[in-house]
Motif scaffolding. Structure first.
Motif, PDB file in Angstrom:
ATOM      1  N   MET A   1       0.828  -1.190   0.000  1.00  0.00           N
ATOM      2  CA  MET A   1       0.000   0.000   0.000  1.00  0.00           C
ATOM      3  C   MET A   1       0.869   1.249   0.000  1.00  0.00           C
ATOM      4  O   MET A   1       1.924   1.294   0.637  1.00  0.00           O
ATOM      5  CB  MET A   1      -0.904  -0.032   1.240  1.00  0.00           C
ATOM      6  N   SER A   2       0.404   2.286  -0.678  1.00  0.00           N
ATOM      7  CA  SER A   2       1.112   3.564  -0.656  1.00  0.00           C
ATOM      8  C   SER A   2       0.817   4.286   0.652  1.00  0.00           C
ATOM      9  O   SER A   2      -0.207   4.037   1.308  1.00  0.00           O
ATOM     10  CB  SER A   2       0.662   4.439  -1.831  1.00  0.00           C
ATOM     11  N   TRP A   3       1.698   5.190   1.031  1.00  0.00           N
ATOM     12  CA  TRP A   3       1.480   5.969   2.248  1.00  0.00           C
ATOM     13  C   TRP A   3       0.225   6.822   2.113  1.00  0.00           C
ATOM     14  O   TRP A   3      -0.547   6.969   3.069  1.00  0.00           O
ATOM     15  CB  TRP A   3       2.692   6.835   2.568  1.00  0.00           C
ATOM     16  N   GLU A   4      -0.023   7.374   0.969  1.00  0.00           N
ATOM     17  CA  GLU A   4      -1.200   8.220   0.779  1.00  0.00           C
ATOM     18  C   GLU A   4      -2.487   7.434   1.024  1.00  0.00           C
ATOM     19  O   GLU A   4      -3.435   7.938   1.645  1.00  0.00           O
ATOM     20  CB  GLU A   4      -1.207   8.808  -0.637  1.00  0.00           C
ATOM     21  N   THR A   5      -2.526   6.181   0.552  1.00  0.00           N
ATOM     22  CA  THR A   5      -3.717   5.353   0.775  1.00  0.00           C
ATOM     23  C   THR A   5      -3.885   5.032   2.254  1.00  0.00           C
ATOM     24  O   THR A   5      -4.991   5.109   2.804  1.00  0.00           O
ATOM     25  CB  THR A   5      -3.621   4.050  -0.038  1.00  0.00           C
ATOM     26  N   ALA A   6      -2.795   4.686   2.932  1.00  0.00           N
ATOM     27  CA  ALA A   6      -2.862   4.375   4.365  1.00  0.00           C
ATOM     28  C   ALA A   6      -3.312   5.598   5.157  1.00  0.00           C
ATOM     29  O   ALA A   6      -4.195   5.510   6.025  1.00  0.00           O
ATOM     30  CB  ALA A   6      -1.507   3.890   4.853  1.00  0.00           C
ATOM     31  N   LYS A   7      -2.716   6.750   4.862  1.00  0.00           N
ATOM     32  CA  LYS A   7      -3.044   7.990   5.573  1.00  0.00           C
ATOM     33  C   LYS A   7      -4.510   8.368   5.357  1.00  0.00           C
ATOM     34  O   LYS A   7      -5.222   8.742   6.300  1.00  0.00           O
ATOM     35  CB  LYS A   7      -2.131   9.117   5.091  1.00  0.00           C
TER      36      LYS A   7
ATOM     37  N   ARG B   1       6.903  -3.047   6.442  1.00  0.00           N
ATOM     38  CA  ARG B   1       7.064  -2.529   7.791  1.00  0.00           C
ATOM     39  C   ARG B   1       7.092  -1.008   7.846  1.00  0.00           C
ATOM     40  O   ARG B   1       6.585  -0.403   8.789  1.00  0.00           O
ATOM     41  CB  ARG B   1       8.351  -3.099   8.381  1.00  0.00           C
ATOM     42  N   GLU B   2       7.648  -0.372   6.851  1.00  0.00           N
ATOM     43  CA  GLU B   2       7.716   1.084   6.867  1.00  0.00           C
ATOM     44  C   GLU B   2       6.317   1.685   6.901  1.00  0.00           C
ATOM     45  O   GLU B   2       6.033   2.598   7.686  1.00  0.00           O
ATOM     46  CB  GLU B   2       8.488   1.601   5.650  1.00  0.00           C
ATOM     47  N   ILE B   3       5.419   1.179   6.050  1.00  0.00           N
ATOM     48  CA  ILE B   3       4.043   1.675   6.026  1.00  0.00           C
ATOM     49  C   ILE B   3       3.333   1.329   7.333  1.00  0.00           C
ATOM     50  O   ILE B   3       2.571   2.137   7.889  1.00  0.00           O
ATOM     51  CB  ILE B   3       3.280   1.075   4.826  1.00  0.00           C
ATOM     52  N   LEU B   4       3.592   0.153   7.849  1.00  0.00           N
ATOM     53  CA  LEU B   4       2.983  -0.260   9.110  1.00  0.00           C
ATOM     54  C   LEU B   4       3.378   0.687  10.240  1.00  0.00           C
ATOM     55  O   LEU B   4       2.517   1.214  10.963  1.00  0.00           O
ATOM     56  CB  LEU B   4       3.414  -1.692   9.437  1.00  0.00           C
TER      57      LEU B   4
ATOM     58  N   GLN C   1     -18.564  -7.712  12.691  1.00  0.00           N
ATOM     59  CA  GLN C   1     -18.783  -6.284  12.465  1.00  0.00           C
ATOM     60  C   GLN C   1     -18.706  -5.898  10.982  1.00  0.00           C
ATOM     61  O   GLN C   1     -18.880  -4.723  10.647  1.00  0.00           O
ATOM     62  CB  GLN C   1     -17.706  -5.485  13.226  1.00  0.00           C
ATOM     63  N   ALA C   2     -18.430  -6.855  10.114  1.00  0.00           N
ATOM     64  CA  ALA C   2     -18.159  -6.565   8.702  1.00  0.00           C
ATOM     65  C   ALA C   2     -19.218  -5.656   8.082  1.00  0.00           C
ATOM     66  O   ALA C   2     -20.422  -5.896   8.201  1.00  0.00           O
ATOM     67  CB  ALA C   2     -18.065  -7.862   7.905  1.00  0.00           C
ATOM     68  N   ALA C   3     -18.746  -4.585   7.423  1.00  0.00           N
ATOM     69  CA  ALA C   3     -19.567  -3.604   6.696  1.00  0.00           C
ATOM     70  C   ALA C   3     -20.389  -2.720   7.639  1.00  0.00           C
ATOM     71  O   ALA C   3     -20.600  -1.544   7.371  1.00  0.00           O
ATOM     72  CB  ALA C   3     -20.484  -4.278   5.676  1.00  0.00           C
ATOM     73  N   ARG C   4     -20.851  -3.279   8.727  1.00  0.00           N
ATOM     74  CA  ARG C   4     -21.690  -2.522   9.648  1.00  0.00           C
ATOM     75  C   ARG C   4     -20.873  -1.522  10.450  1.00  0.00           C
ATOM     76  O   ARG C   4     -21.170  -0.331  10.465  1.00  0.00           O
ATOM     77  CB  ARG C   4     -22.406  -3.500  10.574  1.00  0.00           C
ATOM     78  N   ASN C   5     -19.848  -1.991  11.142  1.00  0.00           N
ATOM     79  CA  ASN C   5     -18.966  -1.113  11.915  1.00  0.00           C
ATOM     80  C   ASN C   5     -17.503  -1.263  11.523  1.00  0.00           C
ATOM     81  O   ASN C   5     -16.635  -0.665  12.168  1.00  0.00           O
ATOM     82  CB  ASN C   5     -19.095  -1.404  13.418  1.00  0.00           C
ATOM     83  N   ALA C   6     -17.225  -2.071  10.511  1.00  0.00           N
ATOM     84  CA  ALA C   6     -15.847  -2.325  10.097  1.00  0.00           C
ATOM     85  C   ALA C   6     -15.737  -2.318   8.582  1.00  0.00           C
ATOM     86  O   ALA C   6     -16.638  -2.790   7.881  1.00  0.00           O
ATOM     87  CB  ALA C   6     -15.366  -3.674  10.641  1.00  0.00           C
ATOM     88  N   VAL C   7     -14.646  -1.754   8.094  1.00  0.00           N
ATOM     89  CA  VAL C   7     -14.341  -1.819   6.663  1.00  0.00           C
ATOM     90  C   VAL C   7     -12.893  -2.243   6.500  1.00  0.00           C
ATOM     91  O   VAL C   7     -12.058  -2.057   7.386  1.00  0.00           O
ATOM     92  CB  VAL C   7     -14.563  -0.470   5.948  1.00  0.00           C
ATOM     93  N   THR C   8     -12.601  -2.818   5.351  1.00  0.00           N
ATOM     94  CA  THR C   8     -11.245  -3.236   5.007  1.00  0.00           C
ATOM     95  C   THR C   8     -10.787  -2.453   3.790  1.00  0.00           C
ATOM     96  O   THR C   8     -11.538  -2.322   2.814  1.00  0.00           O
ATOM     97  CB  THR C   8     -11.200  -4.739   4.686  1.00  0.00           C
ATOM     98  N   VAL C   9      -9.578  -1.922   3.858  1.00  0.00           N
ATOM     99  CA  VAL C   9      -9.004  -1.217   2.720  1.00  0.00           C
ATOM    100  C   VAL C   9      -7.858  -2.052   2.172  1.00  0.00           C
ATOM    101  O   VAL C   9      -6.914  -2.388   2.891  1.00  0.00           O
ATOM    102  CB  VAL C   9      -8.499   0.182   3.113  1.00  0.00           C
ATOM    103  N   GLY C  10      -7.964  -2.417   0.887  1.00  0.00           N
ATOM    104  CA  GLY C  10      -6.927  -3.210   0.243  1.00  0.00           C
ATOM    105  C   GLY C  10      -5.736  -2.365  -0.138  1.00  0.00           C
ATOM    106  O   GLY C  10      -5.776  -1.123  -0.076  1.00  0.00           O
ATOM    107  N   PRO C  11      -4.645  -2.993  -0.574  1.00  0.00           N
ATOM    108  CA  PRO C  11      -3.411  -2.268  -0.903  1.00  0.00           C
ATOM    109  C   PRO C  11      -3.597  -1.170  -1.944  1.00  0.00           C
ATOM    110  O   PRO C  11      -2.915  -0.152  -1.898  1.00  0.00           O
ATOM    111  CB  PRO C  11      -2.484  -3.370  -1.423  1.00  0.00           C
ATOM    112  N   ASP C  12      -4.555  -1.353  -2.867  1.00  0.00           N
ATOM    113  CA  ASP C  12      -4.768  -0.362  -3.927  1.00  0.00           C
ATOM    114  C   ASP C  12      -5.842   0.667  -3.572  1.00  0.00           C
ATOM    115  O   ASP C  12      -6.213   1.499  -4.400  1.00  0.00           O
ATOM    116  CB  ASP C  12      -5.130  -1.067  -5.242  1.00  0.00           C
ATOM    117  N   GLY C  13      -6.370   0.600  -2.332  1.00  0.00           N
ATOM    118  CA  GLY C  13      -7.360   1.586  -1.900  1.00  0.00           C
ATOM    119  C   GLY C  13      -8.796   1.154  -2.046  1.00  0.00           C
ATOM    120  O   GLY C  13      -9.701   1.844  -1.559  1.00  0.00           O
TER     121      GLY C  13
END
Length: 469
Positions: free
Chosen positions: A118-124, A153-156, A331-343
């Protein structure tokens, strides 16, 4: 007897029975003379003969002891605010486990086909979007998954430190969890995790003989290095949570495997049956009963461990319908979302690279509730769950597992349902016994005050499970 009414559930040994009201999640143990008729009561109206007038009168007398006002749907169930963010900072992994859900045929691209992170911009952007709408009365939980998140690790590290600073500026609490295969848990990494109070969840299928499918991409075994890193983690970290995830192959002796993992020093153990496009592999009922008995014996003796799925069942019973997980599988979709490496945003981390579960891109903001609501449903709105007596202890089948097996997002897997209902019945009986003999253990379990098992040399030296059978 309709499933909306209380049900009688025999214990695992057939010597006792539990009376359970699915509408109120209230229950009581029945005297021994009722146990022999438990299956008769339980099957009435479910393919068995209806109750006689005399049995009906006896039934009404019994159910009077658990008749209380039905609990309301908790206020939390009206909230669809995002409080959990799952960041897949990479889809790549340094291991080649053949059963990994990232390799399912439902994926557009499999984990082994997607290098990079993932890019830093996407993580941020992901962190900002969740913190901007967070409820200051509830902690924000951020999970890092992969692939293997420590490969990036850097992005983490940058993400954790950024989220800490920005949550503090907003008066928010933030908690971090990292799921890892354990191969990259160096001393420096563990020190960094300790400094940021990161909860680590390690994957290990057992001693080397059972962990042989968990190999590096080169084919090199991983047991030696992972066990070395686990011991370092257990002995140096101050976190009270020592968490492990395992996948059980058919034929794995479950009780021995759990004893082994606890002997390594873990206090939260989740052994998951393998699942794929055909569904979830079955577990032996007798083995699960043995596991439940071993766990409850530990609770009664003051050794408080969280053993899944029983720990989850106990928690739901303790919360008496106030737990969100009594109404949804997760909690999926209701209170939780997942962001993949490409956003791209998904309802669940199991569903990365699966278009059915995709809900937009984080660069365009978090998906609105109207979009997310297509991917979650209350258990009392699902069929046939809504009429099942076990619905509020089960919560419903996992959306992704159901979909992967061809039953749709809100379907059920009949064999899994039957197995789970039987286990829930046995769990109610076990709960009643622990509540009578050591109620303090239940309080500690509810508060997450788990025991800290001493790591045993025998476990770290074992090549198989023969010493734990």
């Amino acid at each position: 007897m309709a499933s909306e009414e209380p049900v009688v559930l025999p214990s695992g040994d057939g010597q006792r029975a539990t009376l359970y009201d699915p509408n109120r999640m209230s229950f009581t143990s029945l005297p021994p003379h009722i146990a022999e008729r438990a299956r008769r009561f339980a099957e009435a109206g479910h393919g068995g003969a209806e109750l006689t007038d005399e049995e009906r009168r006896e039934w009404q007398e019994l159910t009077r002891v658990i008749t209380t006002p039905s609990f309301p749907v908790p206020a939390d169930n009206a909230s669809t605010q995002i409080s959990q963010l799952v960041i897949a900072n990479t889809y790549h992994c340094n291991m080649g486990c053949t059963y990994c859900y990232n390799e399912l045929d439902t994926k557009e691209m499999k984990g082994s086909e997607v290098p990079g992170g993932m890019s830093w911009e996407t993580a941020k952007t992901s962190i900002d979007q969740v913190l901007d709408q967070a409820d200051p009365t509830r902690p924000v939980r951020i999970f890092f998954v992969g692939g293997e998140p420590l490969l990036e690790r850097e992005i983490l590290e940058r993400s954790v430190e950024y989220a800490e600073a920005n949550a503090a500026a907003r008066g928010l609490k933030v908690q971090f969890n990292v799921y890892t295969n354990g191969t990259l848990l160096t001393a420096r990494t563990l020190q960094w995790c300790e400094a940021h109070a990161i909860s680590l969840v390690v994957s290990l299928d057992g001693p080397p003989a059972l962990n042989s499918d968990r190999v590096l991409l080169s084919g090199r075994p991983t047991s030696r290095i992972v066990l070395r890193n686990i011991r370092r983690m257990i002995e140096t970290r101050t976190s009270p949570m020592r968490r492990v995830r395992a996948v059980s192959q058919p034929g794995t002796p479950l009780l021995a495997l759990h004893k082994y993992l606890v002997a390594l020093g873990f206090n939260e153990v989740h052994v998951q049956p393998m699942y794929n496009n055909e569904g979830i592999s079955s577990s032996s009922e007798s083995e699960m009963i043995d596991l439940l008995e071993w766990w409850t014996d530990n609770l009664e003796n003051g050794m408080v461990l969280d053993i899944m799925p029983f720990g989850s069942f106990f928690q739901k019973i303790l919360h008496q319908g106030r737990a969100v997980s009594s109404w949804y599988p997760c909690q999926a979709a209701r209170n939780a979302v997942t962001v993949g490496p490409d956003g791209r945003v998904y309802s669940c981390h199991h569903a990365i690279e699966e278009p059915t579960f995709e809900m937009g891109n984080i660069t365009r903001g978090l998906p609105i509730v109207e979009v997310r609501s297509r991917h979650f449903k209350r258990v009392d709105e699902r069929e046939p769950c809504r009429s099942c007596w076990a619905r509020h202890i089960c919560g419903g089948e996992c959306y992704h597992r159901s979909f992967s097996a061809g039953a749709g997002e809100f379907g059920t897997l009949p064999n899994t349902c039957r197995e789970r209902k039987a286990l829930i019945g046995f769990t109610l009986d076990a709960f009643a016994r622990v509540a009578k003999r050591n109620p303090q253990a239940l309080k500690r379990l509810a508060l997450g005050q788990l025991s800290l098992p001493m790591p045993q040399d025998l476990a770290y030296q074992a090549s198989d499970l023969r010493d734990f059978v």
